[in-house]
Design an enzyme around this catalytic site. Structure first.
Site, PDB file in Angstrom:
ATOM      1  N   HIS A  25      53.751  34.879  41.817  1.00 21.76           N
ATOM      2  CA  HIS A  25      52.872  34.246  40.825  1.00 21.76           C
ATOM      3  C   HIS A  25      53.781  33.573  39.792  1.00 21.76           C
ATOM      4  CE1 HIS A  25      50.164  34.319  37.273  1.00 21.76           C
ATOM      5  NE2 HIS A  25      49.162  34.439  38.118  1.00 21.76           N
TER       6      HIS A  25
ATOM      7  N   ASP B 172      56.206  43.427  40.139  1.00 24.82           N
ATOM      8  CA  ASP B 172      55.003  42.887  39.520  1.00 24.82           C
ATOM      9  C   ASP B 172      53.814  43.481  40.280  1.00 24.82           C
ATOM     10  OD1 ASP B 172      52.784  41.440  38.877  1.00 24.82           O
ATOM     11  OD2 ASP B 172      53.601  39.484  39.436  1.00 24.82           O
TER      12      ASP B 172
ATOM     13  N   GLN C  88      48.578  42.874  41.281  1.00 20.96           N
ATOM     14  CA  GLN C  88      47.568  42.899  42.343  1.00 20.96           C
ATOM     15  C   GLN C  88      47.597  44.200  43.143  1.00 20.96           C
ATOM     16  OE1 GLN C  88      45.207  40.810  42.557  1.00 20.96           O
ATOM     17  NE2 GLN C  88      46.004  39.190  41.244  1.00 20.96           N
TER      18      GLN C  88
ATOM     19  N   LYS D 203      42.737  43.500  35.492  1.00 24.79           N
ATOM     20  CA  LYS D 203      42.576  43.416  36.955  1.00 24.79           C
ATOM     21  C   LYS D 203      42.342  44.810  37.539  1.00 24.79           C
ATOM     22  CE  LYS D 203      45.823  39.544  37.275  1.00 24.79           C
ATOM     23  NZ  LYS D 203      45.021  38.353  37.525  1.00 24.79           N
TER      24      LYS D 203
ATOM     25  N   CYS E 175      47.965  29.933  40.490  1.00 24.16           N
ATOM     26  CA  CYS E 175      49.209  30.162  39.736  1.00 24.16           C
ATOM     27  C   CYS E 175      50.343  30.518  40.690  1.00 24.16           C
ATOM     28  CB  CYS E 175      49.054  31.252  38.678  1.00 24.16           C
ATOM     29  SG  CYS E 175      47.911  30.787  37.387  1.00 24.16           S
TER      30      CYS E 175
HETATM   31  N1  PLP Z   1      51.307  38.637  38.804  1.00 28.27           N
HETATM   32  C1  PLP Z   1      50.372  38.473  39.736  1.00 28.27           C
HETATM   33  C2  PLP Z   1      50.701  38.777  41.174  1.00 28.27           C
HETATM   34  C3  PLP Z   1      49.100  38.040  39.376  1.00 28.27           C
HETATM   35  O1  PLP Z   1      48.153  37.875  40.311  1.00 28.27           O
HETATM   36  C4  PLP Z   1      48.826  37.772  38.017  1.00 28.27           C
HETATM   37  C5  PLP Z   1      47.502  37.250  37.608  1.00 28.27           C
HETATM   38  O2  PLP Z   1      46.790  36.668  38.383  1.00 28.27           O
HETATM   39  C6  PLP Z   1      49.840  37.972  37.084  1.00 28.27           C
HETATM   40  C7  PLP Z   1      51.068  38.415  37.508  1.00 28.27           C
HETATM   41  C8  PLP Z   1      49.609  37.730  35.631  1.00 28.27           C
HETATM   42  O3  PLP Z   1      48.695  38.628  35.115  1.00 28.27           O
HETATM   43  P1  PLP Z   1      48.151  38.469  33.617  1.00 28.27           P
HETATM   44  O4  PLP Z   1      47.631  37.078  33.498  1.00 28.27           O
HETATM   45  O5  PLP Z   1      47.098  39.503  33.506  1.00 28.27           O
HETATM   46  O6  PLP Z   1      49.314  38.736  32.712  1.00 28.27           O
END
Ligand code: PLP
Length: 409
Positions: A126, A203, A206, A229, A367
């Protein structure tokens, strides 16, 4: 797990928003990778906090402040248990996964990376796990190295291993890809990096809502996820870090609560975890997240994963049988994310037609623009499933895709 032992209709009653209508049709919410819906226990925890406990934490001597502080710290312990972290001081409250990653890049990263050093990520990240490392590498004259993925959306392990070298200062990888659903072999990737003394950030944005996460078993050095999430509130998230690393790192933000003493000559920073929590935190958010994780634990993460896997198998089967629909992301080890393209129709048009049918999906690059480039497409439509989704909802998605075909025939 058999669907019959998962009482999805009872579970759906816990989520008031699922009974809303959109465009006069019952809502079919399949955009869970963007954000998940909130059960009553979370909504009630927020209302209860503001109605009965609202006060600033770690500051007041009065009863309310003590109550709020206790509830806030209880949430931290709950998260520690949820991740199986060794200590509650290893749990830092942040705004979300994005902030968790930026915190590590700007503190650990700025100390560790020097000119010519490297940070290794994968091709399915992402933007939140790309841009902070690019910013760091630009500032420090380092290089971002990217482990490629194959046509199924799986990381090429040999290529990943070959990227790890003398100059690698950090590996930063997703646990689950938001655009493809791929579950990465985090333990194996971590082990391989550790053999070369390279720390690993995961990270987990998900993964935390769908898999049983054990940071000690994964043996990662940092793990981050977002509350919103994970059936919790927005504006709150978690960064886990191993004590010995967090101890060495400088603070991220300066301000109240992150200090022991301040004079114009010198400031002594606070102990973990407070060193990284400057200013008034999102107390209600932390408490709400604690309630969300409690809800997941009551249902059982293993049972959630098994039910969602069943849904994934069903949905994959249904979508694969539709003419003109091509799934993007077909990893063997996958979470319940279905990204697809419909031949001759832009993803935004697919999303709009589905919306008119009451089906909420995501359309775009999610993203993860480099993932789109890798598959040579502009965008996908993405249906991402959660513990409250049903086979009937997947049937409504397929029926909606039939409408798309009719419109664009
Ligand atoms: N990493 C992954 C794999 C994501 O899917 C997302 C959000 O869609 C993020 C990071 C960023 O999350 P946040 O916008 O809640 O900080």
């Amino acid at each position: 797990m058999s669907g019959s032992s998962w009482d999805v209709e009872r579970i759906r009653k816990d989520f008031p928003i699922l009974h809303e209508e959109v465009h006069g049709k019952p809502l079919v919410y399949l955009d869970n990778a963007a954000t998940s819906q909130k059960p009553n226990v979370v909504i009630e925890a927020l209302v209860d906090y503001y109605a009965k406990q609202n006060s600033n934490v770690h500051r007041g001597l009065h009863q309310l402040s003590e109550r709020a502080t206790e509830a806030y710290e209880e949430a931290r312990v709950r998260i520690q248990r949820f991740l199986n972290a060794a200590h509650s001081r290893e749990i830092i409250f942040v705004r979300g996964a994005t902030e968790g990653i930026n915190l590590v890049a700007q503190t650990y990263g700025r100390r560790a990376v020097r000119a010519g050093d490297e940070v290794v990520i994968t091709a399915l990240e992402h933007h939140s796990n790309i841009v902070p490392w690019q910013m760091l590498c630009e500032e420090k004259h380092g290089t971002l190295r990217v482990a490629p993925i194959n046509d199924a959306g799986e990381v090429d392990f040999e290529a990943y291993e070959a990227l790890l070298g003398e100059r690698t200062r950090l590996v930063a990888i997703a646990h689950v890809s938001n655009a493809l659903g791929t579950i990465l072999p985090v333990h194996r990737m971590s082990e391989t990096a550790h053999r070369r003394d390279i720390p690993v950030l995961v990270d987990g944005a998900q993964a935390a809502p769908h898999l049983c996460v054990d940071v000690q078993a994964l043996d990662c050095d940092f793990y981050t996820f977002s509350g919103h999430k994970t059936y919790g509130p927005t504006g709150i998230g978690v960064l886990y870090g191993k004590t010995e690393l967090l101890e060495q790192m400088p603070p991220f933000h300066g301000g109240g609560d992150m200090i022991k003493s301040v004079s114009f000559e010198k400031t002594i920073y606070n102990d973990l975890p407070y060193k990284f929590e400057a200013g008034t935190p999102h107390v209600a958010g932390a408490i709400g997240l604690g309630a969300a994780l409690g809800y997941l634990e009551d249902l059982g993460l293993d049972r959630i994963a098994a039910y969602e896997h069943e849904l994934l198998v069903y949905a994959t089967d249904r979508l694969s049988s539709l003419p003109g629909v091509r799934l993007i992301g077909t990893a063997r080890d996958k979470a319940a994310v279905l990204s697809f393209v419909v031949e001759g129709v832009h993803a935004h048009d697919v999303g709009t037609i589905l919306d008119l049918e009451g089906v909420a999906v995501r359309a775009g690059h999610h993203c993860a623009m480099p993932v789109m480039t890798r598959f040579d497409i502009a965008a996908t439509t993405r249906a991402s499933l959660a513990l409250y989704n049903t086979r009937e909802e997947i049937d409504l998605l397929t029926r909606g895709l039939g409408k798309v075909r009719e419109v664009f025939r």
